[in-house]
Design a protein around this motif. Structure first.
Motif, PDB file in Angstrom:
ATOM      1  N   ALA A 235      15.904   3.160   1.237  1.00  0.00           N
ATOM      2  CA  ALA A 235      16.346   1.789   1.013  1.00  0.00           C
ATOM      3  C   ALA A 235      15.312   0.781   1.513  1.00  0.00           C
ATOM      4  O   ALA A 235      15.173  -0.303   0.947  1.00  0.00           O
ATOM      5  N   ARG A 236      14.575   1.143   2.557  1.00  0.00           N
ATOM      6  CA  ARG A 236      13.604   0.209   3.125  1.00  0.00           C
ATOM      7  C   ARG A 236      12.169   0.534   2.719  1.00  0.00           C
ATOM      8  O   ARG A 236      11.223   0.007   3.292  1.00  0.00           O
ATOM      9  N   LEU A 237      12.037   1.419   1.750  1.00  0.00           N
ATOM     10  CA  LEU A 237      10.708   1.765   1.234  1.00  0.00           C
ATOM     11  C   LEU A 237      10.278   0.729   0.203  1.00  0.00           C
ATOM     12  O   LEU A 237      10.522   0.883  -0.995  1.00  0.00           O
ATOM     13  N   THR A 238       9.666  -0.358   0.677  1.00  0.00           N
ATOM     14  CA  THR A 238       9.266  -1.437  -0.230  1.00  0.00           C
ATOM     15  C   THR A 238       7.753  -1.503  -0.338  1.00  0.00           C
ATOM     16  O   THR A 238       7.028  -1.025   0.527  1.00  0.00           O
ATOM     17  N   THR A 239       7.293  -2.108  -1.421  1.00  0.00           N
ATOM     18  CA  THR A 239       5.847  -2.239  -1.632  1.00  0.00           C
ATOM     19  C   THR A 239       5.200  -3.020  -0.493  1.00  0.00           C
ATOM     20  O   THR A 239       4.116  -2.669  -0.037  1.00  0.00           O
ATOM     21  N   THR A 240       5.878  -4.053  -0.052  1.00  0.00           N
ATOM     22  CA  THR A 240       5.367  -4.859   1.056  1.00  0.00           C
ATOM     23  C   THR A 240       5.145  -4.017   2.301  1.00  0.00           C
ATOM     24  O   THR A 240       4.082  -4.080   2.928  1.00  0.00           O
ATOM     25  N   ARG A 241       6.141  -3.223   2.665  1.00  0.00           N
ATOM     26  CA  ARG A 241       6.049  -2.413   3.875  1.00  0.00           C
ATOM     27  C   ARG A 241       4.955  -1.362   3.765  1.00  0.00           C
ATOM     28  O   ARG A 241       4.208  -1.125   4.713  1.00  0.00           O
ATOM     29  N   VAL A 242       4.866  -0.730   2.594  1.00  0.00           N
ATOM     30  CA  VAL A 242       3.835   0.291   2.402  1.00  0.00           C
ATOM     31  C   VAL A 242       2.447  -0.330   2.525  1.00  0.00           C
ATOM     32  O   VAL A 242       1.572   0.188   3.232  1.00  0.00           O
ATOM     33  N   ALA A 243       2.257  -1.466   1.857  1.00  0.00           N
ATOM     34  CA  ALA A 243       0.958  -2.136   1.899  1.00  0.00           C
ATOM     35  C   ALA A 243       0.587  -2.508   3.332  1.00  0.00           C
ATOM     36  O   ALA A 243      -0.538  -2.271   3.781  1.00  0.00           O
ATOM     37  N   GLU A 244       1.556  -3.042   4.046  1.00  0.00           N
ATOM     38  CA  GLU A 244       1.321  -3.454   5.433  1.00  0.00           C
ATOM     39  C   GLU A 244       0.904  -2.256   6.276  1.00  0.00           C
ATOM     40  O   GLU A 244      -0.094  -2.289   6.992  1.00  0.00           O
ATOM     41  N   ARG A 245       1.672  -1.175   6.162  1.00  0.00           N
ATOM     42  CA  ARG A 245       1.385   0.047   6.926  1.00  0.00           C
ATOM     43  C   ARG A 245       0.032   0.642   6.554  1.00  0.00           C
ATOM     44  O   ARG A 245      -0.669   1.187   7.401  1.00  0.00           O
ATOM     45  N   ALA A 246      -0.321   0.538   5.279  1.00  0.00           N
ATOM     46  CA  ALA A 246      -1.592   1.103   4.821  1.00  0.00           C
ATOM     47  C   ALA A 246      -2.764   0.182   5.159  1.00  0.00           C
ATOM     48  O   ALA A 246      -3.927   0.564   5.056  1.00  0.00           O
ATOM     49  N   GLY A 247      -2.455  -1.048   5.573  1.00  0.00           N
ATOM     50  CA  GLY A 247      -3.508  -2.003   5.932  1.00  0.00           C
ATOM     51  C   GLY A 247      -4.240  -2.589   4.747  1.00  0.00           C
ATOM     52  O   GLY A 247      -5.413  -2.947   4.834  1.00  0.00           O
TER      53      GLY A 247
ATOM     54  N   GLY B 199      -1.774  -6.924  -3.512  1.00  0.00           N
ATOM     55  CA  GLY B 199      -2.643  -7.035  -4.682  1.00  0.00           C
ATOM     56  C   GLY B 199      -3.504  -5.806  -4.860  1.00  0.00           C
ATOM     57  O   GLY B 199      -3.630  -5.256  -5.950  1.00  0.00           O
ATOM     58  N   THR B 200      -4.080  -5.354  -3.764  1.00  0.00           N
ATOM     59  CA  THR B 200      -4.931  -4.161  -3.803  1.00  0.00           C
ATOM     60  C   THR B 200      -4.132  -2.932  -4.219  1.00  0.00           C
ATOM     61  O   THR B 200      -4.583  -2.133  -5.041  1.00  0.00           O
ATOM     62  N   MET B 201      -2.925  -2.832  -3.661  1.00  0.00           N
ATOM     63  CA  MET B 201      -2.090  -1.692  -4.005  1.00  0.00           C
ATOM     64  C   MET B 201      -1.830  -1.640  -5.500  1.00  0.00           C
ATOM     65  O   MET B 201      -1.856  -0.576  -6.109  1.00  0.00           O
ATOM     66  N   TYR B 202      -1.611  -2.831  -6.069  1.00  0.00           N
ATOM     67  CA  TYR B 202      -1.323  -2.887  -7.500  1.00  0.00           C
ATOM     68  C   TYR B 202      -2.558  -2.630  -8.359  1.00  0.00           C
ATOM     69  O   TYR B 202      -2.458  -2.503  -9.563  1.00  0.00           O
ATOM     70  N   GLN B 203      -3.721  -2.577  -7.700  1.00  0.00           N
ATOM     71  CA  GLN B 203      -4.917  -2.201  -8.448  1.00  0.00           C
ATOM     72  C   GLN B 203      -4.940  -0.689  -8.659  1.00  0.00           C
ATOM     73  O   GLN B 203      -5.458  -0.197  -9.649  1.00  0.00           O
ATOM     74  N   TYR B 204      -4.384   0.026  -7.699  1.00  0.00           N
ATOM     75  CA  TYR B 204      -4.417   1.488  -7.784  1.00  0.00           C
ATOM     76  C   TYR B 204      -3.180   2.073  -8.449  1.00  0.00           C
ATOM     77  O   TYR B 204      -3.253   3.101  -9.119  1.00  0.00           O
ATOM     78  N   TYR B 205      -2.048   1.430  -8.233  1.00  0.00           N
ATOM     79  CA  TYR B 205      -0.818   1.892  -8.880  1.00  0.00           C
ATOM     80  C   TYR B 205      -0.194   0.732  -9.638  1.00  0.00           C
ATOM     81  O   TYR B 205       0.114  -0.289  -9.038  1.00  0.00           O
ATOM     82  N   PRO B 206      -0.007   0.888 -10.942  1.00  0.00           N
ATOM     83  CA  PRO B 206       0.486  -0.219 -11.770  1.00  0.00           C
ATOM     84  C   PRO B 206       1.878  -0.704 -11.392  1.00  0.00           C
ATOM     85  O   PRO B 206       2.238  -1.839 -11.695  1.00  0.00           O
ATOM     86  N   HIS B 207       2.666   0.170 -10.752  1.00  0.00           N
ATOM     87  CA  HIS B 207       3.972  -0.259 -10.257  1.00  0.00           C
ATOM     88  C   HIS B 207       4.476   0.746  -9.236  1.00  0.00           C
ATOM     89  O   HIS B 207       3.898   1.820  -9.055  1.00  0.00           O
ATOM     90  N   LYS B 208       5.563   0.393  -8.582  1.00  0.00           N
ATOM     91  CA  LYS B 208       6.092   1.218  -7.506  1.00  0.00           C
ATOM     92  C   LYS B 208       6.378   2.649  -7.974  1.00  0.00           C
ATOM     93  O   LYS B 208       6.082   3.613  -7.270  1.00  0.00           O
TER      94      LYS B 208
END
Lengths: 208, 208
Positions: B41-53, B57-66
């Motif tokens: 439930a708390r697995l969000t794109t924001t949280r993943v990006a934050e954790r990955a540093g 925007g960068t995340m969406y360069q590598y994966y077109p969507h969640k």
DNA sequence: ACCTGAACACCGTTCAAGT
DNA sequence: ACCTGAACACCGTTCAAGT
């Protein structure tokens, strides 16, 4: 992962008035309609409320959150299945273990494929929220019914009847679910319909 | 006619690619970390990006969507399982059908319970998006491997070897999944570990 | 050329204001 | 007492603006 207690999943308001009952019914059928017409991804509170002809505020008077609504739908489906299986169990009481196992498998296949569209749609809800508790309860109940049935068979001589019933329930429920939501082609369903009863009979006969 | 693309004209040492690989890896492990620490439930794109540093925007360069991200995670898990099962299959080649069936069930139980926390976490992703295709493919692959293995057994004499293999794959995969995400108590896992191999052996022996 | 993060559309849920 | 829907916090995704 936070698990919501059953209390929170129940409708917040008991339908004492006919009007309320009608509203709940409207919300209920609207949910299934939206689910079938638009898919899980588009099953939103806004859409359900709109389709049911009530405001979101009203919907939240009857269901404290979306999960409660979905839970109610799943619960109803579970009851249908349970009633069907209990009827089948009645017919199988006193038969030999092989017949019991085969009969249970066939009954399960019948009920799950009878209205497969609705069943698959409602299965798809499962993932969206924590279905584990409801499914676990259903599995346990199934296993208990099966255990009692196996114990009552004239040729029964199990070392651990509960364990056998649990395995039977798991393999019937699990294989049907897997095939239905991962590879539900006509050919595979035919194979399942032919092989699963055989497998169940072979298993209980071997460990009897 | 193979024209050389601009790729080959670039410097042979591409720091960009090493960095990309590292970024992808970071996103990947961040996803699993967030999943385990906070739940689906708390697995969000924001949280993943934050954790990955990295930025979203960068995340969406590598994966077109969640979904693409989740798919990649599931895919990797599927490959681990497949590799494990192929190794088990190698060890079972040429054995009697009963041994093959029992061995496959045991291998499946081993790999699925080996790191059950991660497996259950990744199972929980499945519902969130359309996993049907990936699961269907995995089931089909499993069934093919099993069919080949059964056919190679010295005491094999099946009327429809593919159907038996399909049933075997469905009952192993289905029952383990059902127990693991609906009723994963220590007692139930023990029952499954004891009964499932017996059931598989009984089934293939009976239809041989 | 590549990364950033404010901005956008939409979601689930709440609650002051109506009737 | 009951219903309403604007408002809120948060989500997935985009894209103009930076470097």
């Amino acid at each position: 992962m936070n698990r919501l207690g059953p209390t929170l999943l129940k409708p917040r308001k008991a339908p004492k008035q006919t009007r309320s009952a009608a509203t709940i019914e409207a919300i209920h059928t609207a949910t299934i309609q939206v689910l079938l017409a638009e898919g899980v991804a588009r099953l939103t509170t806004t859409r359900v409320a709109e389709r049911a002809g009530v405001s979101i505020g009203t919907m939240y008077q009857y269901y404290p959150h979306k999960q409660a609504l979905l839970f109610a739908i799943v619960e109803q489906q579970l009851e249908t299945v349970t009633a069907f299986m209990l009827a089948a169990a009645d017919r199988l009481r006193g038969r030999h273990v092989g017949d019991v196992a085969e009969g249970l498998a066939t009954a399960w296949l019948d009920v799950k494929t009878s209205d497969s569209q609705a069943f698959r749609a409602i299965y798809s809800i499962a993932a969206e929220f924590d279905l584990a508790e409801g499914m676990g309860r259903a599995l346990k109940h199934m296993a208990e019914v099966m255990s009692q049935l196996l114990a009552a068979a004239p040729d029964a001589n199990f070392e651990d009847c509960d364990a056998v019933a649990f395995m039977l329930a798991s393999m019937i429920g699990g294989s049907v679910r897997t095939v239905m939501d991962a590879a539900a082609s006509e050919e595979n369903l035919m194979r399942l319909r032919r092989e699963l009863p055989l497998a169940c009979r072979a298993y209980v006969t071997a460990v009897r």
